[in-house]
Scaffold this motif. Sequence first.
Motif, PDB file in Angstrom:
ATOM      1  N   LYS A  58     -25.213   1.171 -63.747  1.00 35.95           N
ATOM      2  CA  LYS A  58     -24.238   2.129 -64.295  1.00 35.95           C
ATOM      3  C   LYS A  58     -23.775   3.099 -63.206  1.00 35.95           C
ATOM      4  N   ALA A  59     -24.681   3.514 -62.354  1.00 38.83           N
ATOM      5  CA  ALA A  59     -24.303   4.391 -61.247  1.00 38.83           C
ATOM      6  C   ALA A  59     -23.341   3.670 -60.305  1.00 38.83           C
ATOM      7  N   LEU A  64     -17.919   2.587 -58.126  1.00 39.54           N
ATOM      8  CA  LEU A  64     -16.774   1.679 -58.004  1.00 39.54           C
ATOM      9  C   LEU A  64     -15.525   2.321 -58.591  1.00 39.54           C
ATOM     10  N   ARG A  65     -15.671   2.969 -59.727  1.00 40.62           N
ATOM     11  CA  ARG A  65     -14.519   3.665 -60.329  1.00 40.62           C
ATOM     12  C   ARG A  65     -14.025   4.777 -59.416  1.00 40.62           C
ATOM     13  N   LYS A  73      -9.225  -1.151 -64.084  1.00 38.14           N
ATOM     14  CA  LYS A  73      -8.891  -1.118 -65.501  1.00 38.14           C
ATOM     15  C   LYS A  73      -9.617  -2.255 -66.220  1.00 38.14           C
ATOM     16  N   GLY A  74     -10.279  -1.926 -67.312  1.00 40.56           N
ATOM     17  CA  GLY A  74     -10.987  -2.928 -68.089  1.00 40.56           C
ATOM     18  C   GLY A  74     -12.447  -3.077 -67.725  1.00 40.56           C
ATOM     19  N   LEU A  75     -12.923  -2.324 -66.724  1.00 41.07           N
ATOM     20  CA  LEU A  75     -14.337  -2.391 -66.356  1.00 41.07           C
ATOM     21  C   LEU A  75     -15.138  -1.664 -67.433  1.00 41.07           C
ATOM     22  N   ASN A  76     -15.678  -2.431 -68.351  1.00 35.51           N
ATOM     23  CA  ASN A  76     -16.337  -1.917 -69.536  1.00 35.51           C
ATOM     24  C   ASN A  76     -17.821  -1.703 -69.256  1.00 35.51           C
ATOM     25  N   THR A  80     -22.397  -3.904 -67.702  1.00 35.10           N
ATOM     26  CA  THR A  80     -23.378  -3.554 -66.664  1.00 35.10           C
ATOM     27  C   THR A  80     -24.559  -4.513 -66.648  1.00 35.10           C
ATOM     28  N   ALA A  81     -25.118  -4.808 -67.809  1.00 32.99           N
ATOM     29  CA  ALA A  81     -26.285  -5.699 -67.859  1.00 32.99           C
ATOM     30  C   ALA A  81     -25.928  -7.104 -67.412  1.00 32.99           C
TER      31      ALA A  81
END
Length: 106
Positions: A58-59, A64-65, A73-76, A80-81
């Motif tokens: 998540k970090a 990356l963001r 856009k769309g990186l939900n 992450t898992a």
Amino acid sequence: MLTTLQDGPPGLGLPHRDGPSITDQFRAFNAQHPWVYRALEQLVAERLGQGATRVGMKALFEALRWRHPHGVKGLNNNYTALYARQMIAAHPHWASAIETRRRRSP
């Protein structure tokens, strides 16, 4: 007066299965944006190269963001898992550095 029966505590209802699963959504996103995996892979390598012993996916998503504010856009966060598991499959020697939990769904 209408009465509604509830099967369980509020907010904990059964998930709706009307659309594609998270895994299917992830596969489509990953196929359309292969650079995201490569960027995450590079971030893991950088962090481990700097001496980190644990890396939180998540970090890395947030990093990356931060680096690509208009190109992710769309990186939900639901992905992450799945990215973590893909990363470990490709780099088994990173397994002790990337935390994963038991999956609740296939």
